[in-house]
Enzyme design. Structure first.
Site, PDB file in Angstrom:
ATOM      1  N   CYS A   1      16.256  66.837  51.689  1.00  0.00           N
ATOM      2  CA  CYS A   1      17.570  66.547  52.264  1.00  0.00           C
ATOM      3  C   CYS A   1      17.619  65.132  52.797  1.00  0.00           C
ATOM      4  O   CYS A   1      18.484  64.338  52.426  1.00  0.00           O
ATOM      5  CB  CYS A   1      17.877  67.549  53.378  1.00  0.00           C
ATOM      6  SG  CYS A   1      19.425  67.211  54.243  1.00  0.00           S
TER       7      CYS A   1
ATOM      8  N   GLU B   1      18.557  72.838  47.798  1.00  0.00           N
ATOM      9  CA  GLU B   1      19.530  71.746  47.882  1.00  0.00           C
ATOM     10  C   GLU B   1      20.528  71.836  46.737  1.00  0.00           C
ATOM     11  O   GLU B   1      21.736  71.668  46.935  1.00  0.00           O
ATOM     12  CB  GLU B   1      18.820  70.393  47.845  1.00  0.00           C
ATOM     13  CG  GLU B   1      18.313  69.904  49.179  1.00  0.00           C
ATOM     14  CD  GLU B   1      19.416  69.400  50.092  1.00  0.00           C
ATOM     15  OE1 GLU B   1      20.595  69.479  49.718  1.00  0.00           O
ATOM     16  OE2 GLU B   1      19.089  68.929  51.185  1.00  0.00           O
TER      17      GLU B   1
END
Length: 232
Positions: A149, A220
């Site tokens: 991230c 993600e």
């Protein structure tokens, strides 16, 4: 000893860094994340506003949980340097949340409205995975789980910045993550991984770290998909 070749991003990820080696070992998953249709459409300016709005709301909730992850990193810290790193990470996240509030004000949504949103399944899956890795493992496990991230957004924004125009609908989001302040946060995260690898077991931990990085990267991509399909 098995070699883990790195894949560099100039100005962001050195080729000999742990992050570069993790990224190279998970190249298929990394491309699915950074080249997801949500990302491509955002870069083109064709992403539907409702998809971006749904993503932003969930990302606000996501960042609350990531702030908790940095609080966990502070608790697990065994040195003052690690406490400082955790504090800086939490401060960066709290600053990042201001962007979400600013963008969502155009739809009449304030902080209280965002906090009241129900968490989507993709949000719960990703954030709880990171917290679980941090609880079960050490600081290195936690920072590896956080890194797709933290560093991935910086890389994505650098790529998307090339397509910016004055009237681009997502210029503010891209500019925030491509800006020097956030790029510095990402570079610091890359350096922290290198330091922790030296301090906490060395190269023998690579298979487990790759597995963590791969799963976090998949989650993600799932998060982008959640925004694209408006899923709850």
């Amino acid at each position: 000893m098995k070699r883990y070749p790195g894949e560099a991003v100039p100005g962001l990820i050195p080729q000999d860094s742990l992050f570069a080696r993790l990224r190279g070992a998970c190249a298929t998953e990394w491309q699915a994340y950074t080249g997801h249709a949500f990302v491509r459409q955002m870069g083109e300016g064709s992403l539907r506003e409702e998809c971006f709005r749904h993503y932003l709301g969930q990302d606000y909730l996501f960042l609350i949980q990531f702030a908790r992850a940095y609080a966990l990193a502070a608790y697990k810290a065994e040195a003052l340097a690690d406490l400082r790193t955790a504090g800086l990470g939490m401060a960066a996240i709290l600053d990042e949340m201001r962007l979400h509030v600013s963008l969502c004000q155009r739809w009449g949504l304030g902080p209280a409205d965002l906090e009241a949103l129900p968490e989507a399944r993709a949000t719960i899956a990703y954030t709880r995975y990171v917290l679980d890795k941090g609880l079960a493992g050490d600081l290195l496990d936690l920072h590896v789980a956080l890194s797709p991230c933290v560093v991935g957004y910086a890389e994505i924004a650098l790529t998307l910045r090339q397509s910016l125009s004055e009237d681009h609908p997502y210029a503010e989001w891209i500019g925030e993550y491509a800006g020097e302040a956030y790029q510095g946060v990402a570079r610091s995260a890359v350096a922290t991984l290198d330091r922790l690898l030296v301090e906490r077991g060395g190269i023998g931990r690579m298979p487990a770290l790759i597995a963590t990085f791969r799963q976090a990267t998949r989650l993600e991509a799932d998060f982008w998909q959640m925004g694209l399909t408006l899923s709850a």
